[in-house]
Design an enzyme around this catalytic site. Sequence first.
Site, PDB file in Angstrom:
ATOM      1  N   ASP A  79     -41.788 -51.959 -84.414  1.00  0.00           N
ATOM      2  CA  ASP A  79     -42.353 -50.070 -83.796  1.00  0.00           C
ATOM      3  C   ASP A  79     -43.681 -49.981 -84.864  1.00  0.00           C
ATOM      4  O   ASP A  79     -43.304 -50.047 -85.929  1.00  0.00           O
ATOM      5  CB  ASP A  79     -41.023 -49.147 -83.339  1.00  0.00           C
ATOM      6  CG  ASP A  79     -42.330 -47.768 -82.847  1.00  0.00           C
ATOM      7  OD1 ASP A  79     -42.769 -47.863 -82.038  1.00  0.00           O
ATOM      8  OD2 ASP A  79     -41.090 -47.436 -82.880  1.00  0.00           O
ATOM      9  N   ASP A  81     -44.242 -45.787 -84.619  1.00  0.00           N
ATOM     10  CA  ASP A  81     -44.012 -44.758 -84.879  1.00  0.00           C
ATOM     11  C   ASP A  81     -43.217 -44.166 -85.591  1.00  0.00           C
ATOM     12  O   ASP A  81     -41.588 -44.510 -84.701  1.00  0.00           O
ATOM     13  CB  ASP A  81     -44.622 -43.796 -83.522  1.00  0.00           C
ATOM     14  CG  ASP A  81     -46.217 -43.730 -82.921  1.00  0.00           C
ATOM     15  OD1 ASP A  81     -46.040 -43.069 -84.171  1.00  0.00           O
ATOM     16  OD2 ASP A  81     -45.832 -44.256 -82.138  1.00  0.00           O
ATOM     17  N   GLU A  88     -44.406 -39.006 -86.172  1.00  0.00           N
ATOM     18  CA  GLU A  88     -45.162 -39.642 -83.995  1.00  0.00           C
ATOM     19  C   GLU A  88     -46.235 -39.416 -84.775  1.00  0.00           C
ATOM     20  O   GLU A  88     -46.726 -38.049 -84.481  1.00  0.00           O
ATOM     21  CB  GLU A  88     -43.953 -38.648 -83.310  1.00  0.00           C
ATOM     22  CG  GLU A  88     -42.554 -39.515 -83.244  1.00  0.00           C
ATOM     23  CD  GLU A  88     -42.283 -40.414 -82.811  1.00  0.00           C
ATOM     24  OE1 GLU A  88     -42.930 -41.187 -82.062  1.00  0.00           O
ATOM     25  OE2 GLU A  88     -41.365 -41.666 -83.171  1.00  0.00           O
ATOM     26  N   ARG A 124     -46.700 -36.378 -71.875  1.00  0.00           N
ATOM     27  CA  ARG A 124     -47.171 -35.592 -73.686  1.00  0.00           C
ATOM     28  C   ARG A 124     -48.023 -35.695 -73.517  1.00  0.00           C
ATOM     29  O   ARG A 124     -48.939 -34.934 -74.083  1.00  0.00           O
ATOM     30  CB  ARG A 124     -46.235 -36.521 -73.972  1.00  0.00           C
ATOM     31  CG  ARG A 124     -45.153 -35.508 -74.713  1.00  0.00           C
ATOM     32  CD  ARG A 124     -44.008 -37.339 -75.255  1.00  0.00           C
ATOM     33  NE  ARG A 124     -44.660 -37.845 -74.940  1.00  0.00           N
ATOM     34  CZ  ARG A 124     -43.593 -38.921 -75.882  1.00  0.00           C
ATOM     35  NH1 ARG A 124     -43.267 -39.384 -76.853  1.00  0.00           N
ATOM     36  NH2 ARG A 124     -43.336 -40.189 -75.111  1.00  0.00           N
ATOM     37  N   SER A 168     -46.242 -50.759 -79.588  1.00  0.00           N
ATOM     38  CA  SER A 168     -46.024 -49.525 -79.973  1.00  0.00           C
ATOM     39  C   SER A 168     -46.336 -49.195 -78.874  1.00  0.00           C
ATOM     40  O   SER A 168     -47.546 -49.057 -77.618  1.00  0.00           O
ATOM     41  CB  SER A 168     -47.135 -48.740 -81.098  1.00  0.00           C
ATOM     42  OG  SER A 168     -46.732 -47.693 -81.324  1.00  0.00           O
ATOM     43  N   LYS A 213     -43.191 -53.807 -73.743  1.00  0.00           N
ATOM     44  CA  LYS A 213     -42.653 -54.128 -76.063  1.00  0.00           C
ATOM     45  C   LYS A 213     -42.062 -55.823 -75.482  1.00  0.00           C
ATOM     46  O   LYS A 213     -42.382 -56.328 -75.874  1.00  0.00           O
ATOM     47  CB  LYS A 213     -42.017 -53.110 -76.704  1.00  0.00           C
ATOM     48  CG  LYS A 213     -42.785 -52.027 -77.116  1.00  0.00           C
ATOM     49  CD  LYS A 213     -41.906 -50.918 -77.363  1.00  0.00           C
ATOM     50  CE  LYS A 213     -43.153 -50.130 -78.326  1.00  0.00           C
ATOM     51  NZ  LYS A 213     -42.050 -49.222 -78.861  1.00  0.00           N
ATOM     52  N   ASP A 236     -37.110 -48.076 -83.626  1.00  0.00           N
ATOM     53  CA  ASP A 236     -35.969 -46.476 -84.412  1.00  0.00           C
ATOM     54  C   ASP A 236     -35.563 -46.698 -82.641  1.00  0.00           C
ATOM     55  O   ASP A 236     -34.456 -45.803 -82.990  1.00  0.00           O
ATOM     56  CB  ASP A 236     -36.842 -46.053 -84.847  1.00  0.00           C
ATOM     57  CG  ASP A 236     -37.786 -44.887 -84.271  1.00  0.00           C
ATOM     58  OD1 ASP A 236     -38.560 -44.097 -83.802  1.00  0.00           O
ATOM     59  OD2 ASP A 236     -38.692 -45.734 -83.593  1.00  0.00           O
TER      60      ASP A 236
END
Length: 280
Positions: A79, A81, A88, A124, A168, A213, A236
């Site tokens: 990953d 970020d 991030e 977002r 990502s 992913k 994470d």
Amino acid sequence: MNLVLQGPQASTDTLARLAQLARPARSLPLGAHALRCEDLPYSPTLRAEIEQAAFAAGVDASFIEAGRSLRDFGLVAMDMDSTLITIECIDEIADMQGLKPQVAEITEAAMRGELDFAASLTRRVALLEGLDASALQRVYDERLRISPGGEAMLAAVQAAGLKTLLVSGGFTFFTERLRERFKLDYAHANVLEVQDGKLTGRVIGGIVDAEEKKRTVQRVCAELGIPTSRAIVMGDGANDLQMMGVAGLSVAFRAKPVVRAQASVALNFSGLDGLLTILA
């Protein structure tokens, strides 16, 4: 099973005390701040006891099958970020709009698994509408930092002949620059739409969510002609769990509790190069 104990501040006495809990047949120092305990009387109860004691002491406790090494693997998938990099990216982009608290709150909830990732990303990105696209370069130049141990880890796995994949839920603006910078073999992320030099608040094409992913790891492994059991996957957040679930070794890096609980090993205190110690 072996147990690898490591921590950047771990003292010899602390490592020895934790090793005693494991009752190994023998222990082998792995540098100044790491120790491998070999041939343990392994049980889930023992694992839980040691992991709890180690976490309290600021030490990473990694249980790993004896004899495993980097040579057993053909791919490291990461990953971006808060894994390969410390930030991030979307939160830092939002900061250019004065909207970091609102966006960061959504990001955090999504990483804990409390929100659907694709829906949260759409929300977002929509908040970024009208931002000058030059903000992306500013984030890369001024705020993006590689996580501790990241460069050493990448150099070692590449020297060992493993292929590298950066996958990502972030943006290609950053993954492509990191791919070129570190000579990574593969990268896959979301494409931010830009018109007339400004972000439109939309993503072009499908969103790289947890399912995508996982498909990406499977696709790259198929291209390399290896089973996913020969992939190491590092992440994470909750949206990393599916790709971690198909890996031969999953590594939770400074991860959310839900991710630590399901990963093969967790690096809570060590850098990304802690992977090299685990597989030494």
